[in-house]
Enzyme design. Structure first.
Site, PDB file in Angstrom:
ATOM      1  N   LYS A   1      37.531  17.663  33.898  1.00  0.00           N
ATOM      2  CA  LYS A   1      38.518  16.549  33.542  1.00  0.00           C
ATOM      3  C   LYS A   1      38.968  16.838  31.895  1.00  0.00           C
ATOM      4  O   LYS A   1      40.086  16.574  31.680  1.00  0.00           O
ATOM      5  CB  LYS A   1      38.219  15.238  33.838  1.00  0.00           C
TER       6      LYS A   1
ATOM      7  N   ARG B   1      43.202  19.991  47.057  1.00  0.00           N
ATOM      8  CA  ARG B   1      42.995  20.002  48.272  1.00  0.00           C
ATOM      9  C   ARG B   1      43.721  19.426  48.970  1.00  0.00           C
ATOM     10  O   ARG B   1      44.808  18.681  48.757  1.00  0.00           O
ATOM     11  CB  ARG B   1      41.760  19.424  48.555  1.00  0.00           C
TER      12      ARG B   1
ATOM     13  N   GLU C   1      39.046   7.517  27.263  1.00  0.00           N
ATOM     14  CA  GLU C   1      40.443   7.056  27.342  1.00  0.00           C
ATOM     15  C   GLU C   1      40.906   5.705  26.939  1.00  0.00           C
ATOM     16  O   GLU C   1      39.594   4.692  27.207  1.00  0.00           O
ATOM     17  CB  GLU C   1      40.843   7.345  28.796  1.00  0.00           C
TER      18      GLU C   1
ATOM     19  N   HIS D   1      36.896   2.433  44.520  1.00  0.00           N
ATOM     20  CA  HIS D   1      37.416   3.734  44.377  1.00  0.00           C
ATOM     21  C   HIS D   1      37.710   4.502  46.111  1.00  0.00           C
ATOM     22  O   HIS D   1      37.801   5.506  46.311  1.00  0.00           O
ATOM     23  CB  HIS D   1      36.453   4.746  43.742  1.00  0.00           C
TER      24      HIS D   1
HETATM   25  C1  MV4 Z   1      41.634   4.589  34.620  1.00  0.00           C
HETATM   26  C2  MV4 Z   1      41.727   3.293  34.738  1.00  0.00           C
HETATM   27  C3  MV4 Z   1      42.197   2.569  33.747  1.00  0.00           C
HETATM   28  N1  MV4 Z   1      42.707   3.299  32.408  1.00  0.00           N
HETATM   29  N2  MV4 Z   1      41.696   5.160  33.435  1.00  0.00           N
HETATM   30  C4  MV4 Z   1      39.455   5.156  38.746  1.00  0.00           C
HETATM   31  C5  MV4 Z   1      39.271   6.417  39.622  1.00  0.00           C
HETATM   32  C6  MV4 Z   1      39.445   7.456  38.553  1.00  0.00           C
HETATM   33  N3  MV4 Z   1      40.195   8.522  39.134  1.00  0.00           N
HETATM   34  C7  MV4 Z   1      40.148   6.960  37.489  1.00  0.00           C
HETATM   35  N4  MV4 Z   1      40.092   5.592  37.601  1.00  0.00           N
HETATM   36  C8  MV4 Z   1      40.583   4.662  36.874  1.00  0.00           C
HETATM   37  N5  MV4 Z   1      40.916   5.384  35.549  1.00  0.00           N
HETATM   38  C9  MV4 Z   1      42.326   4.331  32.265  1.00  0.00           C
HETATM   39  N6  MV4 Z   1      42.523   5.160  31.230  1.00  0.00           N
HETATM   40  C10 MV4 Z   1      41.590   2.584  35.964  1.00  0.00           C
HETATM   41  C11 MV4 Z   1      41.038   3.298  36.865  1.00  0.00           C
HETATM   42  C12 MV4 Z   1      40.887   2.788  38.228  1.00  0.00           C
HETATM   43  C13 MV4 Z   1      41.505   3.089  39.164  1.00  0.00           C
HETATM   44  C14 MV4 Z   1      42.237   4.118  39.484  1.00  0.00           C
HETATM   45  C15 MV4 Z   1      43.078   4.293  40.559  1.00  0.00           C
HETATM   46  C16 MV4 Z   1      42.689   3.904  41.489  1.00  0.00           C
HETATM   47  C17 MV4 Z   1      41.763   2.680  41.654  1.00  0.00           C
HETATM   48  C18 MV4 Z   1      41.390   2.365  40.426  1.00  0.00           C
HETATM   49  C19 MV4 Z   1      40.477   1.410  40.368  1.00  0.00           C
HETATM   50  C20 MV4 Z   1      39.847   0.876  39.447  1.00  0.00           C
HETATM   51  C21 MV4 Z   1      39.719   1.536  38.272  1.00  0.00           C
END
Ligand code: MV4
Length: 503
Positions: free
Chosen positions: A116, A291, A199, A234
């Site tokens: 990442k 994918r 982040e 998630h």
């Molecule tokens: C975040 C975020 C808020 N701020 N990054 C969760 C899965 C991973 N791919 C990244 N995720 C998140 N990253 C920042 N800078 C909130 C989440 C997140 C989230 C993102 C997508 C779908 C569902 C989620 C549920 C909780 C937190």
């Protein structure tokens, strides 16, 4: 074109890939574990090879064994599906080293997006917006200084993570050192890589992802977005396209960013670029899934492209048969994931035999199922047993159709989340299209099964299932009412004969 493809997966996605291969006249080889001897994918493939005991590490994750099987059965290509080995760079390399085609991106693209920190740097360089952050190689003091610049709360994420694994929110400076320490330790344990980065934390974002498709001749297009904010821990539950949030301008800018992201890593084949969209409608690159994805069917219905067919054609070296200007969104599609779990009991995975599965059938209703009547759901694999996908002329039409389809989906013998899905699609906030990633937590935290009488259809189906079982055992005994059973009756065969007859 390929003449035989090994499908390195199980369940609904293996079935999905096999069906398109059948349509294209390509033979298929399934691999299966001891738990899947009579599973749909095992039965539907032209050949099936047992690769080991039920635990994935001893079967579906045995990349070495799977490559051997592909060679022994004279396949020319391997489709990895999603999950299992699909984003494993070593596996993709092993497939290619054996002289086979990996139906997916180049290993270098998987590797670049899998890290990442590397991905963020490449995206920033390519002009794709990333969440403000810090790719910390530095000391604790550097992390503290960076976090102060970003402003709290911040998120500590694992470089080798993704999908929310190894992620923690830090609200104030005093908690940062311990959070970094714990995250490093966890990341080392889970991924063998202790690197973490920071982040800025975006409150209540929406998850919008773009499907991309690239060929070996430098053509890259996007197939628009999928709104995936309805999820729990998630794990996505409902996806739809178009996203109710986007307008044409934002859609175009995000689409162009997704294409730029794919180009930046030399992407080929189907992939998904995930973005977070904040409350001010700013979008940020989150990660790229290298994918095919679970939710690909909603894109297929709205854009009119068979993504598995496209994957196969691209992997065989054909150019994309369309350009960006040829692609349009038509109507609205929604997917509900049917899980074998108990939403009224902390989403505990449910196991057991499916006594009866009656799937809704009608115009623009699609069910991608990996489990059918008579199959056993075990704890070894993902609890998702089917996907219910509908298309409508517009969002309200699709919502109505989904409500209808859920009301006519009967699964007996194994608890599913269908009643939970029924309540979500009827929820006011969802109907208004106003979902953020905290929607389920916020509105369904202590959801209970509605105290309603069992619908007539379910009672009738249960009675029929009972009768069916009784008749089967009578027939198996040459007319005797019950007993040990005739070993030569097809009803008593465990080799998939019966399953094969049904499909
Ligand atoms: C975040 C975020 C808020 N701020 N990054 C969760 C899965 C991973 N791919 C990244 N995720 C998140 N990253 C920042 N800078 C909130 C989440 C997140 C989230 C993102 C997508 C779908 C569902 C989620 C549920 C909780 C937190």
């Amino acid at each position: 074109m390929f003449s035989k493809i090994l499908v390195a997966n199980r369940g609904e996605i293996a079935v999905r890939v096999i069906r398109t291969c059948q349509e294209l006249g390509i033979r298929t080889v399934a691999v299966y574990s001891e738990a899947d001897a009579t599973a749909l994918h095992t039965v539907l493939a032209d050949e099936a090879v047992l690769i080991g005991p039920p635990p994935p590490t001893e079967s579906y994750l045995r990349g070495d064994r799977i490559v051997e099987v592909a060679l022994e059965t004279r396949c020319d290509a391997v489709h990895p599906g999603y999950g299992f080995l699909s984003e494993n760079t070593d596996f993709a390399e092993a497939v290619e080293a054996a002289g086979l085609v990996f139906i997916g991106p180049p290993p270098a693209a998987i590797r670049a997006m899998g890290d990442k920190v590397t991905a963020r740097a490449l995206m920033a360089e390519a002009g794709v917006p990333v969440v403000p952050g810090y790719e910390g190689e530095g000391s604790l003091d550097d992390f503290l200084a960076a976090a102060r610049d970003l402003g709290y709360p911040v998120l500590v994420k694992a470089a080798a993570g993704g999908g929310g694994k190894g992620m923690r929110v830090v609200e104030r400076e005093a908690d940062l050192p311990a959070a970094i320490e714990t995250a490093r330790r966890e990341a080392q344990g889970a991924f063998g890589d202790p690197r973490v980065y920071l982040e800025k934390y975006l409150p209540r974002p929406r998850h919008v992802e773009f499907q991309v498709l690239a060929d070996q001749h430098g053509n890259v297009v996007h197939l628009f977005e999928r709104e995936c904010s309805v999820q729990r821990r998630h794990q996505k539950i409902i996806e739809e396209t178009p996203s109710p949030l986007l307008d044409d301008d934002l859609r175009q800018r995000m689409g162009e960013a997704a294409v730029a992201a794919a180009r930046a890593v030399g992407y080929v084949n189907a992939g998904t670029v995930e973005f977070l969209v904040d409350e001010e409608r700013h979008f940020y690159f989150l990660e790229m899934n290298t994918r095919l994805q679970v939710e690909h069917p909603i894109t297929e219905l709205v854009v009119g492209v068979d993504l598995v067919k496209a994957q196969i054609n691209v992997a065989a070296g054909k150019p994309l048969p369309f350009s960006q200007a040829d692609l349009h969104q038509r109507g609205h599609a929604i997917e509900c994931r049917v899980y074998a779990e108990d939403p009224a009991n902390n989403f505990l995975p449910a196991t057991g035999r499916v006594l009866r599965a009656v799937e809704p059938v009608g115009p623009w209703v699609r069910v991608d199922a990996g489990v059918t009547t008579g199959d056993t759901v075990t704890h070894h694999y993902d609890p998702m047993i089917a996907k219910l996908i509908v298309w409508g002329e517009h969002r309200l039409d699709a919502l109505r159709k989904m409500a209808w389809a859920l009301d006519h989906y009967i699964v007996l013998g194994v608890t599913t989340n269908i009643p939970f899905l029924q309540d979500i699609v009827r929820h006011e906030t969802f109907r208004r299209g106003e979902v953020t990633t905290d929607f389920v937590e916020r509105h369904f935290a202590d959801w209970r099964l509605p105290d309603e009488p069992v619908p007539d259809e379910v009672l009738i189906a249960a009675a029929l299932a009972d009768l069916f079982e009784a008749t089967a055992s009578i027939n198996a005994n040459g007319g005797a009412p019950t007993g040990s059973g005739d070993p030569f009756s097809p009803w008593n065969q465990a080799d998939g004969f019966r399953v094969g007859q049904r499909v």
